[in-house]
Design a protein around this motif. Structure first.
Motif, PDB file in Angstrom:
ATOM      1  N   ARG A 116       0.828  -1.213   0.000  1.00  0.00           N
ATOM      2  CA  ARG A 116       0.000   0.000   0.000  1.00  0.00           C
ATOM      3  C   ARG A 116       0.860   1.260   0.000  1.00  0.00           C
ATOM      4  NH1 ARG A 116      -3.156  -0.132   5.251  1.00  0.00           N
ATOM      5  NH2 ARG A 116      -4.123   1.748   4.388  1.00  0.00           N
ATOM      6  N   TYR A 117       2.093   1.136   0.492  1.00  0.00           N
ATOM      7  CA  TYR A 117       2.956   2.297   0.686  1.00  0.00           C
ATOM      8  C   TYR A 117       4.037   2.430  -0.384  1.00  0.00           C
ATOM      9  CZ  TYR A 117       0.749   2.194   5.258  1.00  0.00           C
ATOM     10  OH  TYR A 117      -0.179   2.190   6.260  1.00  0.00           O
ATOM     11  N   ARG A 118       3.959   1.592  -1.415  1.00  0.00           N
ATOM     12  CA  ARG A 118       5.034   1.575  -2.418  1.00  0.00           C
ATOM     13  C   ARG A 118       4.443   1.394  -3.810  1.00  0.00           C
ATOM     14  NH1 ARG A 118      10.561   0.047  -2.363  1.00  0.00           N
ATOM     15  NH2 ARG A 118      11.229  -0.892  -4.332  1.00  0.00           N
ATOM     16  N   PRO A 119       4.795   2.264  -4.779  1.00  0.00           N
ATOM     17  CA  PRO A 119       4.288   2.085  -6.131  1.00  0.00           C
ATOM     18  C   PRO A 119       4.830   0.804  -6.760  1.00  0.00           C
ATOM     19  CG  PRO A 119       5.418   4.206  -5.880  1.00  0.00           C
ATOM     20  CD  PRO A 119       5.651   3.436  -4.644  1.00  0.00           C
ATOM     21  N   GLY A 120       4.069   0.240  -7.679  1.00  0.00           N
ATOM     22  CA  GLY A 120       4.527  -0.944  -8.370  1.00  0.00           C
ATOM     23  C   GLY A 120       4.020  -2.227  -7.733  1.00  0.00           C
ATOM     24  N   VAL A 121       4.791  -3.292  -7.890  1.00  0.00           N
ATOM     25  CA  VAL A 121       4.368  -4.636  -7.494  1.00  0.00           C
ATOM     26  C   VAL A 121       5.381  -5.235  -6.529  1.00  0.00           C
ATOM     27  CG1 VAL A 121       3.871  -6.964  -8.329  1.00  0.00           C
ATOM     28  CG2 VAL A 121       3.216  -4.977  -9.709  1.00  0.00           C
ATOM     29  N   ILE A 122       4.884  -5.799  -5.433  1.00  0.00           N
ATOM     30  CA  ILE A 122       5.704  -6.623  -4.542  1.00  0.00           C
ATOM     31  C   ILE A 122       5.150  -8.034  -4.599  1.00  0.00           C
ATOM     32  CG2 ILE A 122       6.563  -7.015  -2.214  1.00  0.00           C
ATOM     33  CD1 ILE A 122       6.131  -4.103  -1.590  1.00  0.00           C
ATOM     34  N   ARG A 123       5.937  -8.950  -5.100  1.00  0.00           N
ATOM     35  CA  ARG A 123       5.505 -10.342  -5.218  1.00  0.00           C
ATOM     36  C   ARG A 123       6.141 -11.169  -4.109  1.00  0.00           C
ATOM     37  NH1 ARG A 123       7.666 -14.993  -7.118  1.00  0.00           N
ATOM     38  NH2 ARG A 123       6.197 -16.575  -7.882  1.00  0.00           N
ATOM     39  N   PRO A 179      14.847 -16.294   6.128  1.00  0.00           N
ATOM     40  CA  PRO A 179      15.615 -16.960   5.066  1.00  0.00           C
ATOM     41  C   PRO A 179      15.064 -16.631   3.686  1.00  0.00           C
ATOM     42  CG  PRO A 179      14.122 -18.538   6.068  1.00  0.00           C
ATOM     43  CD  PRO A 179      13.982 -17.254   6.864  1.00  0.00           C
ATOM     44  N   VAL A 180      15.185 -15.361   3.303  1.00  0.00           N
ATOM     45  CA  VAL A 180      14.645 -14.898   2.029  1.00  0.00           C
ATOM     46  C   VAL A 180      15.684 -14.050   1.312  1.00  0.00           C
ATOM     47  CG1 VAL A 180      12.273 -14.906   2.882  1.00  0.00           C
ATOM     48  CG2 VAL A 180      13.632 -12.802   3.019  1.00  0.00           C
ATOM     49  N   GLN A 181      15.454 -13.842   0.027  1.00  0.00           N
ATOM     50  CA  GLN A 181      16.208 -12.877  -0.753  1.00  0.00           C
ATOM     51  C   GLN A 181      15.222 -11.947  -1.448  1.00  0.00           C
ATOM     52  OE1 GLN A 181      18.348 -14.431  -4.127  1.00  0.00           O
ATOM     53  NE2 GLN A 181      16.863 -16.080  -4.475  1.00  0.00           N
ATOM     54  N   VAL A 182      15.639 -10.710  -1.628  1.00  0.00           N
ATOM     55  CA  VAL A 182      14.799  -9.715  -2.271  1.00  0.00           C
ATOM     56  C   VAL A 182      15.418  -9.380  -3.619  1.00  0.00           C
ATOM     57  CG1 VAL A 182      13.813  -7.404  -2.126  1.00  0.00           C
ATOM     58  CG2 VAL A 182      14.075  -8.780  -0.052  1.00  0.00           C
ATOM     59  N   ARG A 183      14.675  -9.662  -4.666  1.00  0.00           N
ATOM     60  CA  ARG A 183      15.148  -9.407  -6.023  1.00  0.00           C
ATOM     61  C   ARG A 183      14.353  -8.249  -6.631  1.00  0.00           C
ATOM     62  NH1 ARG A 183      15.015 -14.710  -9.483  1.00  0.00           N
ATOM     63  NH2 ARG A 183      16.095 -13.271 -10.908  1.00  0.00           N
ATOM     64  N   SER A 184      15.083  -7.249  -7.109  1.00  0.00           N
ATOM     65  CA  SER A 184      14.444  -6.069  -7.698  1.00  0.00           C
ATOM     66  C   SER A 184      14.795  -6.002  -9.177  1.00  0.00           C
ATOM     67  CB  SER A 184      14.910  -4.801  -6.988  1.00  0.00           C
ATOM     68  OG  SER A 184      14.570  -4.830  -5.612  1.00  0.00           O
ATOM     69  N   ARG A 185      13.842  -6.308 -10.019  1.00  0.00           N
ATOM     70  CA  ARG A 185      14.062  -6.160 -11.453  1.00  0.00           C
ATOM     71  C   ARG A 185      14.088  -4.687 -11.821  1.00  0.00           C
ATOM     72  NH1 ARG A 185       9.823 -10.821 -13.531  1.00  0.00           N
ATOM     73  NH2 ARG A 185      10.861 -12.570 -12.521  1.00  0.00           N
ATOM     74  N   THR A 186      13.176  -3.938 -11.255  1.00  0.00           N
ATOM     75  CA  THR A 186      13.181  -2.477 -11.304  1.00  0.00           C
ATOM     76  C   THR A 186      12.658  -2.036  -9.946  1.00  0.00           C
ATOM     77  OG1 THR A 186      10.895  -2.072 -11.997  1.00  0.00           O
ATOM     78  CG2 THR A 186      12.459  -2.645 -13.734  1.00  0.00           C
ATOM     79  N   ARG A 187      12.624  -0.742  -9.741  1.00  0.00           N
ATOM     80  CA  ARG A 187      12.092  -0.271  -8.452  1.00  0.00           C
ATOM     81  C   ARG A 187      10.584  -0.467  -8.376  1.00  0.00           C
ATOM     82  NH1 ARG A 187      12.596   6.305  -8.634  1.00  0.00           N
ATOM     83  NH2 ARG A 187      10.532   6.757  -9.470  1.00  0.00           N
TER      84      ARG A 187
END
Length: 330
Positions: free
Chosen positions: A275-282, A313-321
Motif C-alpha cells: 500500500r505504501y510503495r508504487p509498483g508490485v511486490i511479489r 531466510p529470504v532474498q529480495v530481487r528487484s528487477r526495477t524499483r
C-alpha cells in the motif's frame, strides 16, 4: 464476450495495471521496464484482461492517466455519460431528523478522488487541522472531501484510510452542535467525541475506535445503528455491520509513520507494505507463511525490504524499483 459479461477486475489488479500505465508513460520507461510489464501482463489472465480494458479505454479517448485507467478497469462509463447519471453521484444533503447524509456511489469514484479536497499519493501521509478544530490524518493513497458549514460537519472518504480526533465546532461558521460524520461507500460513521480511524476497502468499510465511541449506520441497513465503543473495531457493508472485535494494538501506528507487526505472515506483511510503495511486490508461495515481528519506518520502504533477509531466510530481487520479488534464500 461483451463488456457487461466480463468478470469484475479486482481492486488490487486494477491498481497494479494503473501503476504499470504510470511507469510506461514516464520518462523512466525503458526496455527493461517494458519487459517487466509484459511479464506482469502475461503472468495471469486477469492481468491481461485488465490491460485489454486499459487499451480499449485509451483508444477511445486518445489519452489516459492513472485515475482514468483505474476508472476503466472498474468498469466505469466514459466521461460522456449523461448528466442525469452524474447527478446520482452527488451528495443529497442532510437526511431527515438524524442529521446524517446519504451518498450515491459508482463509476465516478476515481474521478472524484482526483478532484478531492485533500489527498495523498502512494507512500505519502498528511496531517490536517479542520475548521472545527478536528485533527485529520490521511494514510497512503487516500482522498477526502470536507463539507463543513452552518448545518453539517461531513468528511467524505473517497479512498484509503483516515484517522480523526474530533473537534467541537470551534471554527468560524462551523455548526458546533452538528455531528461529525464520516461517509464511505457503505454508510455513515458518526463521531461521539472520539478518536477513530476509517478505511475504505473493497466492498466494505473498516472502523477502529481508540477513544470514546462512534455510531455506524450502513447505507441500506434496516433497524438500529451499531454503537462501537473504544477498543473495538468492525467492518460494515451497505446492509449490515459485522460483530465487533478488539482493535489491534498497533492499528494506528501508520499515523506515526510506523508499521508495527507482531507475529504476522510474510505474505500478509508484504500485502500491507504494498500500500505504501508504487509498483508490485511479489511474495513467493514458498516463503509466504514465514512469520515476523518488528517496527518498520514507512518513510523508506526500500529499507524495509532490504531488512527482511536479516531476520528471514529470504532474498529480495528487484528487477526495477517497480517490480520486487521476495523469494527463498539460495
Amino acid at each position: 464476450m461483451s463488456r457487461a459479461a466480463l468478470p469484475a477486475i479486482s481492486d488490487a489488479v486494477a491498481q497494479q495495471a494503473a501503476d504499470w500505465l504510470t511507469v510506461l508513460m514516464s520518462d523512466e520507461a525503458g526496455g527493461q521496464q517494458r519487459r517487466d510489464w509484459q511479464h506482469w501482463r502475461d503472468a495471469d489472465p486477469e492481468h491481461a484482461r485488465a490491460w485489454q480494458q486499459i487499451e480499449a479505454f485509451s483508444q477511445r479517448f486518445g489519452q489516459v492517466h492513472k485515475g482514468a485507467a483505474t476508472q476503466a478497469l472498474a468498469g466505469a462509463a466514459p466521461p460522456a455519460a449523461s448528466h442525469k447519471r452524474r447527478q446520482l453521484l452527488v451528495w443529497l444533503g442532510v437526511a431527515g431528523g438524524a442529521g446524517m447524509l446519504a451518498a450515491q456511489t459508482g463509476a465516478w469514484d476515481e474521478v472524484r478522488t482526483l478532484r478531492a479536497d485533500y489527498r495523498t499519493a502512494t507512500g505519502e501521509r498528511r496531517d490536517i487541522t479542520l475548521a472545527d478544530g478536528s485533527a485529520l490524518s490521511l494514510n497512503t493513497g487516500s482522498a477526502v472531501n470536507v463539507r463543513f458549514d452552518g448545518k453539517r460537519r461531513l468528511i467524505e472518504l473517497l479512498a484509503g484510510e483516515i484517522l480523526i480526533v474530533s473537534g467541537h465546532g470551534a471554527g468560524t461558521g462551523v455548526a458546533s452542535n452538528a455531528p461529525l460524520v464520516v461517509a464511505t461507500r457503505e454508510g455513515l460513521v458518526r463521531a461521539l467525541g472520539t478518536r477513530f480511524s476509517v478505511r475504505q476497502q473493497d466492498g466494505q468499510s473498516y472502523v477502529a475506535v481508540f477513544e470514546s465511541a462512534v455510531e455506524i449506520r450502513p447505507l441500506d441497513g434496516i433497524g438500529a445503528s451499531l454503537l462501537l465503543p473504544a477498543g473495538r473495531s468492525t467492518t460494515f457493508t451497505r446492509r449490515h455491520a459485522a460483530a465487533p472485535h478488539a482493535v489491534g494494538i498497533y492499528a494506528d501506528a501508520w499515523s506515526r509513520g510506523q508499521m508495527i507487526v507482531d507475529d504476522v505472515t510474510l505474505g500478509e506483511f508484504l500485502t500491507d507494505l504494498s500500500r505504501y510503495r508504487p509498483g508490485v511486490i511479489r511474495c513467493a508461495p514458498e516463503v509466504a507463511q514465514l512469520r515476523l515481528s518488528g517496527v518498520f519506518p514507512l518513510f523508506d520502504t526500500e529499507r524495509i525490504l532490504n531488512m527482511l533477509p536479516n531476520s528471514l531466510p529470504v532474498q529480495v530481487r528487484s528487477r526495477t524499483r517497480y517490480w520486487v520479488s521476495v523469494e527463498p534464500a539460495p
